[in-house]
Design an enzyme around this catalytic site. Structure first.
Site, PDB file in Angstrom:
ATOM      1  N   HIS A 559       0.798  -1.031  -0.018  1.00  0.00           N
ATOM      2  CA  HIS A 559      -0.186  -0.054   0.139  1.00  0.00           C
ATOM      3  C   HIS A 559       1.006   1.208   0.121  1.00  0.00           C
ATOM      4  O   HIS A 559       0.381   2.441  -0.317  1.00  0.00           O
ATOM      5  CB  HIS A 559      -0.972   0.002   1.235  1.00  0.00           C
ATOM      6  CG  HIS A 559      -2.081  -1.097   1.286  1.00  0.00           C
ATOM      7  ND1 HIS A 559      -2.686  -1.479   0.051  1.00  0.00           N
ATOM      8  CD2 HIS A 559      -2.218  -1.936   2.174  1.00  0.00           C
ATOM      9  CE1 HIS A 559      -3.657  -2.323   0.542  1.00  0.00           C
ATOM     10  NE2 HIS A 559      -3.094  -2.805   1.759  1.00  0.00           N
ATOM     11  N   ASP A 596      -2.750 -10.524  -2.248  1.00  0.00           N
ATOM     12  CA  ASP A 596      -2.966 -10.246  -1.025  1.00  0.00           C
ATOM     13  C   ASP A 596      -4.628 -10.107  -1.260  1.00  0.00           C
ATOM     14  O   ASP A 596      -5.057  -9.651  -2.420  1.00  0.00           O
ATOM     15  CB  ASP A 596      -2.329  -8.812  -0.751  1.00  0.00           C
ATOM     16  CG  ASP A 596      -2.767  -8.635   0.825  1.00  0.00           C
ATOM     17  OD1 ASP A 596      -1.981  -8.943   1.690  1.00  0.00           O
ATOM     18  OD2 ASP A 596      -3.759  -7.934   0.980  1.00  0.00           O
ATOM     19  N   HIS A 598      -6.235  -7.527  -0.576  1.00  0.00           N
ATOM     20  CA  HIS A 598      -6.428  -6.229  -0.809  1.00  0.00           C
ATOM     21  C   HIS A 598      -5.651  -5.490  -1.973  1.00  0.00           C
ATOM     22  O   HIS A 598      -4.640  -6.374  -2.332  1.00  0.00           O
ATOM     23  CB  HIS A 598      -5.992  -5.250   0.431  1.00  0.00           C
ATOM     24  CG  HIS A 598      -6.695  -5.755   1.695  1.00  0.00           C
ATOM     25  ND1 HIS A 598      -6.112  -6.484   2.545  1.00  0.00           N
ATOM     26  CD2 HIS A 598      -8.024  -5.315   2.010  1.00  0.00           C
ATOM     27  CE1 HIS A 598      -7.082  -6.483   3.751  1.00  0.00           C
ATOM     28  NE2 HIS A 598      -8.189  -5.686   3.302  1.00  0.00           N
ATOM     29  N   ASP A 683      -4.384 -12.902   3.865  1.00  0.00           N
ATOM     30  CA  ASP A 683      -5.525 -12.569   4.355  1.00  0.00           C
ATOM     31  C   ASP A 683      -6.780 -12.916   3.392  1.00  0.00           C
ATOM     32  O   ASP A 683      -7.942 -12.584   3.459  1.00  0.00           O
ATOM     33  CB  ASP A 683      -5.736 -10.982   4.622  1.00  0.00           C
ATOM     34  CG  ASP A 683      -5.039 -10.078   3.348  1.00  0.00           C
ATOM     35  OD1 ASP A 683      -4.706 -10.647   2.477  1.00  0.00           O
ATOM     36  OD2 ASP A 683      -4.865  -8.814   3.491  1.00  0.00           O
TER      37      ASP A 683
HETATM   38 ZN   LIG Z   1      -4.376  -7.188   2.786  1.00  0.00          ZN
END
Ligand SMILES: [Zn+2]
Length: 783
Positions: A559, A596, A598, A683
Site C-alpha cells: 500500500h 493479498d 487487498h 488475508d
Molecule cells: Zn491485505
C-alpha cells in the site's frame, strides 16, 4: 560546429562540375533557405552536425564531417536538391497524384539524384585516372560495373536486395540479429538499390562517395553488408595490417542502421554490430589462416561496446579481440551453423569459450558483469544445443550445463530442450531432491510496533517462526540474513521527502502517519531491513543455488505509494525488489503478482506508466484501499501492463487459482518476464478479520502450485515471495506452512483439484471472464 563557410565551400566544389546545381544552391544559401542552426541545435545528441535546408533539419555524420566537411555536406545538399527538382516537376505537371505517393516519389528522387551524381563523378575520375595509367583488366571490370550502374538509371529497380538462393549470389554467411531475425552477410552489392539504401541510411563513415571510391580503388572486396529482410542493416570495411611475420585483420569501419530506418517498422535491429564483428571473425577463421589476430582502432566508435564483446586495449587506440564473449560469442555460434568449412580446431576454441562463459555464470562474481552475460550466454547455449552441424558445440554445452546444474536455474529447462530436439539424453533429477527455499526470517521484524496493540502486530512474525519450526519443513529452507536498505536505494521508488519523513520517526515512541499506519522507535530501522532483506533474497536467488524464496518481513509494503505511507506500509518492499532486479541485475521485465486480499495501490502506482514491470493483482472489490478496478490498466507505455482482477467478497480457493491459471499464466507466458515476484498476503483466509474472502491454507498451496508452474515456464523457475498482509495468527502459521511445503517441492496440492482448475472454462467465473474481456486487446493469449 558547422559554419556557413563549410556550406559555401561544399557548394563551390559542386559548381565547376554542375554549374546549374551550384548556382541554385548558392542562391538558396544567399536567401537563407540553406542556413546553419544556432549552436545549441547545431549538434545532435550523438555529436552529429546539423543544418537547415528549406526549414528541414539535415544531419551530417560527425566522423565524415571532421574528415571532409565538403563531402559530408554535399551528400545531404544533393539529396535535397534532387527532391526539390522532383517536387517542382510534380507541381508543374498538375497531375492527379495523392499527397502520399507524391511524398514517396520526392523522397526516392532525392536518393536517386545523389546516386546518379556520384556515379557520374566516379566515372569521370576513373576515366581521368585511366588516361594517365595503362588500362588494366581490373580497371575494365570497375568500368563495367559503373557503366552498368549508369545504364540502370531509368529502370525502376526492385526495392529489396535478394540473396536467398544458393547460387553465385548466395550470402557468404547466414546468422541472426535482434530477436532471432535472419540476417545475411554479403560482399557489398554494387547496384543502384544498395547505393540508394546507403544514401537513405546516412551511416557514419559510409557515404555514397566513399562506397564508390572504394570500388574505383579496387578495394571493393573489403566492403561488406549485413542484409536483413532485403535491406542494408549495417556495413563493414576491413583492412589488413601487415608487417614482417605479422598480419592482422583490421575492422576499419563498422556502422549499423539501428534506429535510422523508417522502413523497418517493428523490426528490432539490435545485434547488427555484433553480427558484423562475428562475420569478420568468421572470415578470419575460414579464409585467412595466416592472420594472427582481429584488431580495431578506438576511432571505430563505442569502445565499451567492443570491450563487452571481448576486445582488450593493447596500446592506446588499439584493441585486439582476446576471446569472443557475450553477444559476439552468440553471433559467432549462430554464423557457425552456416559454415561447414569452419576448421575443427576453431570449433573446439568456440566450445571452450562457451564453456568458460557458462562457468563464469555458475560461479557468480560482480553482479553487473554476470547480469550482462546471462542473456547472451543462454542464447548461445540454446543455439549450441540445437546445432545440427556442429556436434562438439552441442556436446560441450550439454556437459557444462550438467556440471553446473545446481547453480544455474535455467539449466534444467535448457537440458529439456536439448533432449527434445537432439539425440542427447540426460539423467533426470532424482525425485525428492527439490531444493530448499531461501528464507528471510528474523525476530527483529517483531520490533516494529512493539509494545502497542495493532492489527499488523508483532504476533505475525511469531506465527511465521512457529511454522518454520514445523518438523515437516526441517532441512527444507535456508536462512538469508537481512540488511538495511540505503536512502539511495529507497529513492528508486520513493520521494526523498517521504524517506526523510519516515527517517524522522526514529526514536519517537509513536507516530501516526495516517489513521491505520503508525511507527514506534525502531520502525524506520526495521522497515529498511525489510527492504534490504528482500534485496539479499534476490541476490541469493540470482547468484546462489536456490530458485525459490520467501521474505517474511514486516512492515508490509504494497500500500505504500512513492510519496506516502499507507495501510500499515512504510516502504514498498515488492516495488523496490523489482527496481533492484532492474538496476542491479539488468533484468528487463519483472512481473509482480499480488495475491493479498487487498489491492496493492502503491505497487500499481509505482509502475503505472511503464512496460518494464507488469503488475497483476486479484483482490476483494470493493474493499480497502478502493483502487484496483477492472478499468485500471496502466497508462502511456504502461497501458496493458497493469492487470486487475477484482473479485466479490466471499470468493474461494478455486476462484483464486483460476485467476492465476487462466489470466495471469497466459499473460506471463506472453510477457515473458525474467523474474516473478509474488506479493503474498495471507488475508484471503476466511477467518481473517480485515477482508471477507473464503480462502483456506490449502488454497495457498494450490495457488503456489500454479505460480511455480508459471515461473518454471517463463523464468527458469525463479520465484520470490514477499509477505504483505494477513492478520489472524493461526491462519498465518497454517498458510506459511502450506506455502513453504509447496515451494520446497513437497506436493501438497490435491491433484484432482489441480485438474479441475485446468479443465474449468474461464467463463465459469464472472471475475475472470471480465478481466479477460478487458485485457484480451493487450494480450493475444487471452483471446
Ligand atoms: Zn491485505
Amino acid at each position: 560546429m558547422l559554419k556557413r563557410e563549410h556550406i559555401k565551400q561544399a557548394i563551390d566544389e559542386i559548381a565547376p562540375r554542375s554549374p546549374e546545381i551550384g548556382y541554385s544552391l548558392d542562391e538558396l544559401l544567399g536567401t537563407g533557405r540553406i542556413d546553419t542552426l544556432p549552436e545549441e541545435h547545431g549538434v545532435s545528441g550523438d555529436g552529429d552536425f546539423r543544418f537547415l535546408f528549406n526549414d528541414e533539419v539535415l544531419t551530417v555524420r560527425r566522423f565524415i564531417f571532421i574528415n571532409n566537411s565538403a563531402v559530408a555536406i554535399q551528400q545531404q545538399l544533393l539529396i535535397k536538391y534532387g527532391e526539390m527538382l522532383k517536387r517542382r516537376e510534380i507541381l508543374d505537371s498538375r497531375g492527379d497524384i495523392s499527397y502520399r505517393s507524391a511524398a514517396e516519389e520526392v523522397h526516392a528522387a532525392g536518393l536517386r539524384f545523389v546516386v546518379d551524381y556520384e556515379i557520374d563523378l566516379a566515372l569521370e575520375k576513373l576515366r581521368r585516372d585511366a588516361s594517365r595509367t595503362d588500362e588494366t583488366e581490373a580497371g575494365g571490370r570497375i568500368l563495367d560495373i559503373l557503366s552498368g550502374l549508369k545504364a540502370e538509371r531509368n529502370k525502376r529497380a526492385d526495392l529489396l536486395l535478394r540473396f536467398a538462393g544458393d547460387g553465385p549470389d548466395a550470402p557468404m554467411f547466414r546468422g541472426i540479429v535482434g530477436n532471432e531475425v535472419p540476417a545475411f552477410f554479403v560482399s557489398f552489392p554494387y547496384c543502384r538499390n544498395a547505393l540508394e539504401q546507403a544514401a537513405e541510411l546516412n551511416l557514419e563513415f559510409f557515404h555514397v562517395r566513399f562506397l564508390l571510391n572504394t570500388l574505383i580503388r579496387g578495394n571493393d572486396s573489403r566492403l561488406f553488408a549485413c542484409i536483413v529482410e532485403g535491406r542494408i542493416a549495417g556495413l563493414l570495411y576491413l583492412g589488413m595490417r601487415e608487417r614482417l611475420f605479422y598480419r592482422a585483420l583490421e575492422i576499419v569501419y563498422v556502422a549499423t542502421a539501428r534506429g535510422r530506418l523508417q522502413s523497418f517498422p517493428g523490426l528490432s535491429l539490435r545485434g547488427v554490430g555484433s553480427f558484423l564483428v562475428a562475420a569478420a571473425w568468421m572470415l578470419w577463421k575460414t579464409r585467412f589462416p595466416g592472420v594472427r589476430e582481429l584488431v580495431l582502432d578506438s576511432e571505430v566508435g563505442a569502445i565499451p561496446f567492443y570491450q563487452a564483446m571481448g576486445f582488450q586495449a593493447r596500446r592506446s587506440f588499439n584493441y585486439v579481440l582476446e576471446a569472443p564473449r557475450a553477444y559476439l560469442l552468440d553471433s559467432i555460434i549462430a554464423l557457425a551453423e552456416s559454415c561447414p568449412e569452419l576448421p575443427p580446431r576453431e570449433l573446439r576454441g568456440l566450445a571452450d569459450h562457451l564453456q568458460k562463459q557458462i562457468g563464469k555464470l555458475a560461479k557468480g562474481g560482480h553482479a553487473g558483469d554476470i547480469a550482462a552475460l546471462r542473456k547472451p550466454t543462454f542464447r548461445a547455449v540454446r543455439r549450441s544445443l540445437l546445432s545440427r552441424r556442429h556436434a562438439p558445440l552441442a556436446k560441450t554445452a550439454a556437459e557444462t550445463l550438467l556440471r553446473y546444474r545446481n547453480r544455474i536455474p535455467e539449466a534444467d529447462e535448457l537440458l529439456r530442450i536439448a533432449a527434445q530436439y537432439s539425440n542427447l539424453s540426460f539423467p533426470e533429477r532424482p525425485p525428492g531432491s527439490e531444493q530448499p527455499v531461501a528464507i528471510v526470517h528474523d525476530l527483529l521484524f517483531a520490533e516494529h510496533l512493539k509494545g502497542i496493540f495493532h492489527m499488523e502486530g508483532t504476533h505475525r512474525i511469531h506465527s511465521v517462526d512457529a511454522a518454520l519450526r514445523d518438523p515437516s519443513l526441517e532441512n527444507r529452507w535456508k536462512a538469508v540474513a537481512p540488511r538495511p536498505a540505503t536512502d539511495d536505494e529507497l529513492a528508486w521508488v520513493h520521494t526523498r521527502d517521504h524517506i526523510n519523513r519516515i527517517t524522522r520517526t526514529a526514536g519517537e515512541e509513536i507516530v501516526s502517519l495516517d489513521l491505520d499506519t503508525q511507527t514506534t522507535g525502531r520502525s524506520c530501522e526495521i522497515a529498511r531491513l525489510a527492504v534490504g532483506g528482500l534485496f539479499n533474497l534476490v541476490d541469493e536467488i540470482w547468484n546462489g543455488d536456490l530458485r525459490r524464496g520467501f521474505a517474511f518481513v514486516r512492515p508490509p509494503g504494497h500500500h505504500a505509494e512513492p510519496d506516502r505511507a499507507m495501510g500499515f506500509c512504510l516502504f514498498n518492499n515488492a516495488a523496490l525488489g523489482a527496481r533492484y532486479l532492474e538496476l542491479v541485475y539488468g533484468v528487463e521485465r519483472v512481473m509482480i503478482v499480488d495475491i493479498d486480499a487487498h489491492h496493492g495501490n502503491g505497487t500499481q502506482k509505482a509502475f503505472y506508466g511503464t512496460d518494464g514491470v507488469l503488475y497483476a493483482s486479484f483482490h476483494q472489490f470493493p474493499c480497502y484501499p478502493g483502487t484496483g478496478s477492472l478499468g485500471e490498466v496502466g497508462e502511456g507505455r504502461g497501458e496493458g501492463f497493469t492487470v486487475n482482477i477484482p473479485m466479490p467478497k466471499g470468493s474461494v480457493d478455486r476462484d483464486f487459482a483460476l485467476a492465476i491459471h487462466s489470466v495471469i499464466g497466459p499473460i506471463a507466458r506472453e510477457y515473458s518476464p525474467d523474474a516473478l515476484l509474488v506479493s503474498c498476503g495471507f488475508d484471503l483466509c476466511q477467518s481473517d478479520r480485515l477482508a471477507g474472502m473464503n480462502g483456506t491454507p490449502e488454497g495457498y498451496a494450490l495457488m503456489t502450485f500454479f505460480l511455480k508452474e508459471i515461473a518454471d515456464q517463463v523464468c527458469g523457475g525463479r520465484l520470490i515471495y514477499v509477505l504483505e498482509g494477513g492478520y489472524n495468527a493461526r491462519c498465518i502459521e497454517e498458510c506459511t506452512r502450506h506455502t513453504l511445503r509447496e515451494l520446497s517441492g513437497i506436493v501438497t496440492s490435491d491433484p484432482e483439484q489441480v485438474e479441475r482448475i485446468r479443465s474449468t472454462a474461464p467463463r465459469k467465473t464472472a471475475a475472470v471472464q471480465r478481466a479477460i474481456e478487458v485485457h484480451k486487446k493487450y494480450w493475444k493469449s487471452l483471446s
